[in-house]
Write an enzyme that holds these catalytic residues in place. Sequence first.
Site, PDB file in Angstrom:
ATOM      1  N   ARG A  66     -23.090 -42.419 -39.840  1.00  0.00           N
ATOM      2  CA  ARG A  66     -23.578 -43.469 -40.744  1.00  0.00           C
ATOM      3  C   ARG A  66     -24.188 -42.883 -42.024  1.00  0.00           C
ATOM      4  O   ARG A  66     -24.393 -43.582 -42.991  1.00  0.00           O
ATOM      5  CB  ARG A  66     -24.611 -44.355 -40.051  1.00  0.00           C
TER       6      ARG A  66
ATOM      7  N   HIS B 214     -13.544 -36.701 -36.352  1.00  0.00           N
ATOM      8  CA  HIS B 214     -13.551 -38.051 -36.927  1.00  0.00           C
ATOM      9  C   HIS B 214     -14.446 -38.075 -38.158  1.00  0.00           C
ATOM     10  O   HIS B 214     -15.579 -37.621 -38.119  1.00  0.00           O
ATOM     11  CB  HIS B 214     -14.053 -39.050 -35.876  1.00  0.00           C
TER      12      HIS B 214
ATOM     13  N   TYR C  41     -17.862 -43.340 -40.756  1.00  0.00           N
ATOM     14  CA  TYR C  41     -17.391 -44.685 -41.108  1.00  0.00           C
ATOM     15  C   TYR C  41     -17.764 -45.075 -42.530  1.00  0.00           C
ATOM     16  O   TYR C  41     -17.260 -46.059 -43.059  1.00  0.00           O
ATOM     17  CB  TYR C  41     -18.020 -45.728 -40.170  1.00  0.00           C
TER      18      TYR C  41
ATOM     19  N   HIS D 133     -10.762 -43.656 -41.158  1.00  0.00           N
ATOM     20  CA  HIS D 133     -10.409 -45.058 -41.359  1.00  0.00           C
ATOM     21  C   HIS D 133      -9.941 -45.183 -42.814  1.00  0.00           C
ATOM     22  O   HIS D 133     -10.696 -44.848 -43.729  1.00  0.00           O
ATOM     23  CB  HIS D 133     -11.615 -45.956 -41.112  1.00  0.00           C
TER      24      HIS D 133
ATOM     25  N   GLU E 288      -6.042 -43.761 -39.285  1.00  0.00           N
ATOM     26  CA  GLU E 288      -6.211 -44.518 -38.051  1.00  0.00           C
ATOM     27  C   GLU E 288      -5.698 -45.950 -38.220  1.00  0.00           C
ATOM     28  O   GLU E 288      -5.918 -46.575 -39.270  1.00  0.00           O
ATOM     29  CB  GLU E 288      -7.696 -44.530 -37.637  1.00  0.00           C
TER      30      GLU E 288
ATOM     31  N   ASP F 122      -5.161 -46.358 -32.381  1.00  0.00           N
ATOM     32  CA  ASP F 122      -6.285 -46.817 -31.560  1.00  0.00           C
ATOM     33  C   ASP F 122      -5.822 -48.051 -30.785  1.00  0.00           C
ATOM     34  O   ASP F 122      -5.449 -49.061 -31.396  1.00  0.00           O
ATOM     35  CB  ASP F 122      -7.478 -47.133 -32.476  1.00  0.00           C
TER      36      ASP F 122
ATOM     37  N   HIS G 284      -7.702 -51.206 -31.550  1.00  0.00           N
ATOM     38  CA  HIS G 284      -7.440 -51.695 -32.903  1.00  0.00           C
ATOM     39  C   HIS G 284      -6.055 -52.348 -33.019  1.00  0.00           C
ATOM     40  O   HIS G 284      -5.934 -53.410 -33.632  1.00  0.00           O
ATOM     41  CB  HIS G 284      -7.537 -50.551 -33.913  1.00  0.00           C
TER      42      HIS G 284
ATOM     43  N   HIS H 176      -6.449 -43.149 -29.654  1.00  0.00           N
ATOM     44  CA  HIS H 176      -7.787 -43.535 -29.216  1.00  0.00           C
ATOM     45  C   HIS H 176      -7.599 -44.555 -28.097  1.00  0.00           C
ATOM     46  O   HIS H 176      -7.106 -45.658 -28.345  1.00  0.00           O
ATOM     47  CB  HIS H 176      -8.582 -44.165 -30.359  1.00  0.00           C
TER      48      HIS H 176
ATOM     49  N   ASP I  62     -12.482 -55.662 -33.354  1.00  0.00           N
ATOM     50  CA  ASP I  62     -12.853 -54.256 -33.155  1.00  0.00           C
ATOM     51  C   ASP I  62     -14.135 -54.082 -32.354  1.00  0.00           C
ATOM     52  O   ASP I  62     -15.123 -53.532 -32.839  1.00  0.00           O
ATOM     53  CB  ASP I  62     -12.954 -53.523 -34.509  1.00  0.00           C
TER      54      ASP I  62
ATOM     55  N   HIS J 179     -14.998 -52.301 -28.809  1.00  0.00           N
ATOM     56  CA  HIS J 179     -14.418 -51.506 -27.732  1.00  0.00           C
ATOM     57  C   HIS J 179     -15.024 -51.866 -26.377  1.00  0.00           C
ATOM     58  O   HIS J 179     -16.193 -52.235 -26.304  1.00  0.00           O
ATOM     59  CB  HIS J 179     -14.674 -50.014 -27.976  1.00  0.00           C
TER      60      HIS J 179
ATOM     61  N   GLU K   8     -13.285 -43.735 -26.917  1.00  0.00           N
ATOM     62  CA  GLU K   8     -14.433 -44.143 -27.749  1.00  0.00           C
ATOM     63  C   GLU K   8     -15.030 -45.381 -27.081  1.00  0.00           C
ATOM     64  O   GLU K   8     -15.295 -46.390 -27.726  1.00  0.00           O
ATOM     65  CB  GLU K   8     -13.975 -44.476 -29.159  1.00  0.00           C
TER      66      GLU K   8
END
Length: 275
Positions: A37, A67, A70, A107, A142, A176, A179, A211, A224, A226, A256
Amino acid sequence: MIFAGSHISSAGGYCAMARQAEKLGANTFAFFTRNPRGGSVKALDEADAAAFCERVRELGLGKLVAHAPYTYNLAAAKPELREFAVNAMREDLDRLEYTPGHYYNFHPGSHVGQGSDAGVALIAEGLDRVLEPGRSTLVLLETMAGKGSEVGRTFEELRAIIDRVAHPELLGVCLDTCHVWDAGYDIVNDLDGVLAEFDRVIGLERLKAIHTNDSLNPLGAHKDRHAKLGEGHLGLETFRRVAAHPALAGLPLILETPNDDEGWAKEIAFLRSCG
Ligand code: FE
Ligand code: FE
Ligand code: ZN
C-alpha cells in the site's frame, strides 16, 4: 511437476521467505517487492539476496512470482501518478536482478473514467519506459476482475496492451482464477473453453503463472473478493482441474487466499496432490 505456493511476507528479508516457503511445503511463492500500500522501499541486503538464490536452488523451487504494489497505476489520469508507477516499476525490476530469472506481475491499471482504450494506450506508453531488453525478469500483466475502471478485465484488453508495446517479447500474463470468474469467464463449467479463448486472443505461450483464488461472488460480479479454496463459487473441483490441466502444466500456482499458515499449508498440499 506441480508448483504451488502462497503469498509470503517479505518483511523479514529474502532468506526468511525461503524458510517460510519450506515450512508451508511450497515449491514456489509470491512476494511483494515493497509495502503493497505504500511506496517506500528498504535498502537491499545483497548478501541476503545471494544466500536466498542459493537456497531457492537447493530447495528446487520453481519460478517465483514477485507482485508489484497495488498503488501503481500506469493508466492514471494525473501524469505524476503515472510517473510514480513507471519509476517504482523500474526500481523494482532493478532490484529483482539481485534474484534473477523469475516473474514480476502487476495490475495493468485503472483508467479512472478516461475509457478503456485510453487506459490501454497509457499502460502501453508506461510499459515502454519500464520494459528493457537485457533484464532477466519477465513482466506479467494480471487478468483483472473489472472492479471500478480496471483495465485487463477482458483478454482482448490485455492483447491490446501487448500489441502496443515496443517489446512484446518482454511481457507475459498471470491468470487470476477469482478475477477471470468475476470478469465473466466461466472456468467452473467450461475451463477448456476459457483456455481456448485465452489461446485464441492472447496465446497460451504468454501464460506464465496462475493465481489460484476462490471467489466470494458469482460469475461476472466484477467484485474481486478472494475466498479460500472450496469456500467460494469456484469450488475445489475447479482447482483440481486447474492444477491437473495439461495446458497449465508446470506453471506456478500462487494462493492469495485469506488464510493463516495452517490453511495455506493445507491448500498447497492439496494443489500439489492434484498431479
Ligand atoms: Fe494481483
Ligand atoms: Fe491475483
Ligand atoms: Zn484479487
